[in-house]
Design a protein around this motif. Structure first.
Motif, mmCIF file in Angstrom:
data_model
loop_
_atom_site.group_PDB
_atom_site.id
_atom_site.type_symbol
_atom_site.label_atom_id
_atom_site.label_comp_id
_atom_site.label_asym_id
_atom_site.label_seq_id
_atom_site.Cartn_x
_atom_site.Cartn_y
_atom_site.Cartn_z
ATOM 1 N N VAL A 199 0.860 -1.185 0.000
ATOM 2 C CA VAL A 199 0.000 0.000 0.000
ATOM 3 C C VAL A 199 0.897 1.236 0.000
ATOM 4 C CG1 VAL A 199 -1.944 -1.093 1.175
ATOM 5 C CG2 VAL A 199 -0.175 0.063 2.523
ATOM 6 N N SER A 200 0.397 2.294 -0.625
ATOM 7 C CA SER A 200 1.154 3.530 -0.731
ATOM 8 C C SER A 200 0.254 4.715 -0.447
ATOM 9 C CB SER A 200 1.731 3.673 -2.143
ATOM 10 O OG SER A 200 2.304 4.962 -2.334
ATOM 11 N N GLY A 201 0.870 5.807 0.001
ATOM 12 C CA GLY A 201 0.170 7.068 0.077
ATOM 13 C C GLY A 201 -0.173 7.558 -1.319
ATOM 14 N N TYR A 202 -1.194 8.402 -1.419
ATOM 15 C CA TYR A 202 -1.708 8.787 -2.736
ATOM 16 C C TYR A 202 -0.799 9.743 -3.496
ATOM 17 C CZ TYR A 202 -3.623 12.651 0.149
ATOM 18 O OH TYR A 202 -3.791 13.694 1.024
ATOM 19 N N SER A 203 0.209 10.309 -2.859
ATOM 20 C CA SER A 203 1.110 11.220 -3.563
ATOM 21 C C SER A 203 1.906 10.505 -4.647
ATOM 22 C CB SER A 203 2.067 11.899 -2.579
ATOM 23 O OG SER A 203 2.792 10.927 -1.840
ATOM 24 N N GLY A 204 2.013 9.180 -4.548
ATOM 25 C CA GLY A 204 2.735 8.424 -5.562
ATOM 26 C C GLY A 204 2.065 8.456 -6.916
ATOM 27 N N ILE A 235 -12.785 7.919 0.060
ATOM 28 C CA ILE A 235 -11.961 6.807 -0.435
ATOM 29 C C ILE A 235 -11.111 6.263 0.713
ATOM 30 C CG2 ILE A 235 -10.163 6.078 -2.042
ATOM 31 C CD1 ILE A 235 -10.998 8.332 -3.887
ATOM 32 N N ALA A 236 -11.293 4.992 1.034
ATOM 33 C CA ALA A 236 -10.532 4.367 2.114
ATOM 34 C C ALA A 236 -9.447 3.436 1.585
ATOM 35 C CB ALA A 236 -11.461 3.582 3.035
ATOM 36 N N TRP A 237 -9.641 2.938 0.377
ATOM 37 C CA TRP A 237 -8.687 1.985 -0.214
ATOM 38 C C TRP A 237 -8.933 1.964 -1.710
ATOM 39 C CZ3 TRP A 237 -9.113 -2.613 -3.043
ATOM 40 C CH2 TRP A 237 -7.998 -3.465 -3.057
ATOM 41 N N ARG A 238 -7.860 2.031 -2.488
ATOM 42 C CA ARG A 238 -7.983 2.003 -3.953
ATOM 43 C C ARG A 238 -7.031 0.956 -4.496
ATOM 44 N NH1 ARG A 238 -4.830 4.324 -7.996
ATOM 45 N NH2 ARG A 238 -5.889 4.689 -9.986
ATOM 46 N N LEU A 272 3.789 -11.883 -8.379
ATOM 47 C CA LEU A 272 2.389 -11.458 -8.395
ATOM 48 C C LEU A 272 2.301 -10.195 -7.548
ATOM 49 C CD1 LEU A 272 -0.703 -13.769 -7.932
ATOM 50 C CD2 LEU A 272 -0.687 -11.370 -7.298
ATOM 51 N N PHE A 273 2.001 -9.076 -8.174
ATOM 52 C CA PHE A 273 2.066 -7.752 -7.552
ATOM 53 C C PHE A 273 0.663 -7.242 -7.275
ATOM 54 C CE2 PHE A 273 2.930 -3.035 -8.558
ATOM 55 C CZ PHE A 273 3.203 -2.737 -7.237
ATOM 56 N N ALA A 274 0.376 -6.963 -5.997
ATOM 57 C CA ALA A 274 -0.952 -6.504 -5.581
ATOM 58 C C ALA A 274 -0.837 -5.170 -4.859
ATOM 59 C CB ALA A 274 -1.602 -7.556 -4.678
ATOM 60 N N PRO A 275 -0.834 -4.048 -5.599
ATOM 61 C CA PRO A 275 -0.693 -2.735 -4.976
ATOM 62 C C PRO A 275 -2.039 -2.081 -4.678
ATOM 63 C CG PRO A 275 -0.516 -2.494 -7.333
ATOM 64 C CD PRO A 275 -0.783 -3.961 -7.072
ATOM 65 N N ALA A 276 -2.021 -1.147 -3.740
ATOM 66 C CA ALA A 276 -3.212 -0.361 -3.415
ATOM 67 C C ALA A 276 -2.775 0.989 -2.869
ATOM 68 C CB ALA A 276 -4.083 -1.085 -2.394
ATOM 69 N N VAL A 277 -3.695 1.952 -2.921
ATOM 70 C CA VAL A 277 -3.451 3.287 -2.396
ATOM 71 C C VAL A 277 -4.390 3.523 -1.227
ATOM 72 C CG1 VAL A 277 -3.413 5.750 -2.945
ATOM 73 C CG2 VAL A 277 -2.811 4.084 -4.693
ATOM 74 N N VAL A 278 -3.871 4.146 -0.169
ATOM 75 C CA VAL A 278 -4.666 4.432 1.026
ATOM 76 C C VAL A 278 -4.670 5.941 1.271
ATOM 77 C CG1 VAL A 278 -4.262 2.184 2.087
ATOM 78 C CG2 VAL A 278 -2.625 4.034 2.479
ATOM 79 N N PRO A 279 -5.606 6.441 2.085
ATOM 80 C CA PRO A 279 -5.740 7.888 2.286
ATOM 81 C C PRO A 279 -4.692 8.487 3.231
ATOM 82 C CG PRO A 279 -7.416 6.756 3.529
ATOM 83 C CD PRO A 279 -6.728 5.711 2.706
ATOM 84 N N ALA A 280 -3.432 8.309 2.867
ATOM 85 C CA ALA A 280 -2.317 8.981 3.527
ATOM 86 C C ALA A 280 -1.539 9.676 2.427
ATOM 87 C CB ALA A 280 -1.432 7.974 4.254
ATOM 88 N N HIS A 281 -1.021 10.872 2.695
ATOM 89 C CA HIS A 281 -0.343 11.606 1.632
ATOM 90 C C HIS A 281 0.931 10.902 1.205
ATOM 91 C CE1 HIS A 281 0.899 15.017 -0.796
ATOM 92 N NE2 HIS A 281 2.093 14.953 -0.230
ATOM 93 N N ARG A 282 1.711 10.396 2.154
ATOM 94 C CA ARG A 282 2.984 9.764 1.823
ATOM 95 C C ARG A 282 3.217 8.560 2.727
ATOM 96 N NH1 ARG A 282 6.426 14.627 1.843
ATOM 97 N NH2 ARG A 282 8.067 13.230 1.134
ATOM 98 N N GLY A 283 4.156 7.739 2.341
ATOM 99 C CA GLY A 283 4.451 6.526 3.106
ATOM 100 C C GLY A 283 4.050 5.293 2.329
ATOM 101 N N MET A 284 4.700 4.191 2.633
ATOM 102 C CA MET A 284 4.493 2.970 1.865
ATOM 103 C C MET A 284 4.886 1.760 2.703
ATOM 104 S SD MET A 284 6.326 2.094 -1.759
ATOM 105 C CE MET A 284 5.034 2.935 -2.679
#
Length: 310
Positions: free
Chosen positions: A144-149, A164-167, A192-204
């Motif tokens: 999971v990554s912050g949305y700034s990515g 949005i809680a998880w994308r 097998l790569f399973a990425p998602a974005v969470v409601p944090a500006h930065r961090g992973m």
């Protein structure tokens, strides 16, 4: 005489963060184009060829275009923060801890690692190299990554829609990050790569789960942990983290900028399963911090100059 640096794409998230890390450093002189000239090919060509270093903070196609604008005889050295050249011949992969600091320092063309691959490669490459994990295992990476990515568009989307809680994305598989994960770790199969974005500006957070009891020839959890500790011993940027308080890792929305990376090895009591975890800043060691680390090495400076480290 200061080293001239041109950031092509300086108005984007990665470019702004690189400029912030270079601000006030007497070693560098920034080459800048006015707003109306940033997309002018002639102006960009002049800036690219007139700099000592060009840092490309552009979409993939624009990065390829920028490289094409460089005169073959130009001495300019390039750091590409896009994914355009990460597995291309003639480019050095810009992860000094993995490919070697001397390799980066002497390179004319350096391709910055992807943010998610940085975590995966930091965890898996040393263990496969040491023979503690088999190269032909079908690895899985959850992250999971912050949305700034996602750049300005995704930042605006998340900040406009607080519901949005998880994308989850890359649901069709075959994401462009997979190739560099496979190549740099020397794997027989694409992970097998399973990425998602969470409601944090930065961090992973990047996690590689391992059913050790089912993996032929896999070493135990202690051996994996010892290998990573030894591999990054003395690194000012990548380190094996301490056991977290309360047995939990937390990615906070208020996370401060950081150019470091912290690795963890969590094991089941019977040793049959392990979770390898990397925590980093997607805008730090995952992007801008890595670019500045590479620039420092290429310019013959301390690799941590200008970085934000604990």
């Amino acid at each position: 005489m200061p080293t001239r640096v041109f950031i092509d794409g300086a108005a984007g998230t990665t470019g702004l963060e690189i400029a912030d890390r270079l601000a006030g450093r007497a070693e560098f002189e920034m080459v800048a184009l006015a707003g109306d000239r940033r997309k002018d090919s002639a102006a960009r060509r002049e800036a690219l060829n007139g700099a000592d270093f060009a840092v490309l903070c552009l979409p993939d196609d624009a990065a390829r275009e920028a490289v094409a604008l460089i005169d073959p005889a130009s001495p300019v050295r390039v750091i590409d923060a896009s994914s355009a050249h990460r597995v291309s011949g003639g480019w050095t992969y810009g992860f000094p801890e993995i490919v070697g600091r001397d390799a980066v320092a002497g390179a004319a063309r350096v391709t910055n690692p992807g943010c998610y691959p940085s975590g995966f490669i930091a965890l898996v490459a040393p263990l496969v190299r040491a023979g503690l994990l088999p190269a032909d295992w079908p690895f899985t990476v959850n992250a999971v990554s912050g949305y700034s990515g996602g750049g300005k568009g995704l930042i605006e989307r998340f900040e406009a829609d607080r519901d949005i809680a998880w994308r989850g994305y890359a649901l069709g598989l075959g994401h462009k990050h997979v190739a560099e994960m496979q190549v740099l770790c020397g794997l027989a199969h694409p992970p097998l790569f399973a990425p998602a974005v969470v409601p944090a500006h930065r961090g992973m957070v990047v996690e590689v789960p391992l059913p050790l009891a089912a993996i032929p020839g896999a070493a135990g959890a202690d051996a994996l942990r010892d290998c990573l500790a030894a591999f990054y011993d003395g690194s000012p940027i990548v380190r094996l983290g301490d056991t977290p308080e309360g047995g939990e890792l937390v990615l906070r929305q208020s996370r401060a900028p950081s150019d470091g990376m912290e690795l963890h090895v969590f094991a089941a009591p019977d040793g049959s399963q392990v979770r390898l975890v990397a925590m980093l800043d997607n805008l730090g060691k995952g992007a801008s911090g890595a670019a500045v680390q590479n620039l420092n090495l290429m310019a013959g400076l301390s690799e941590t100059a200008g970085l934000q480290l604990p």
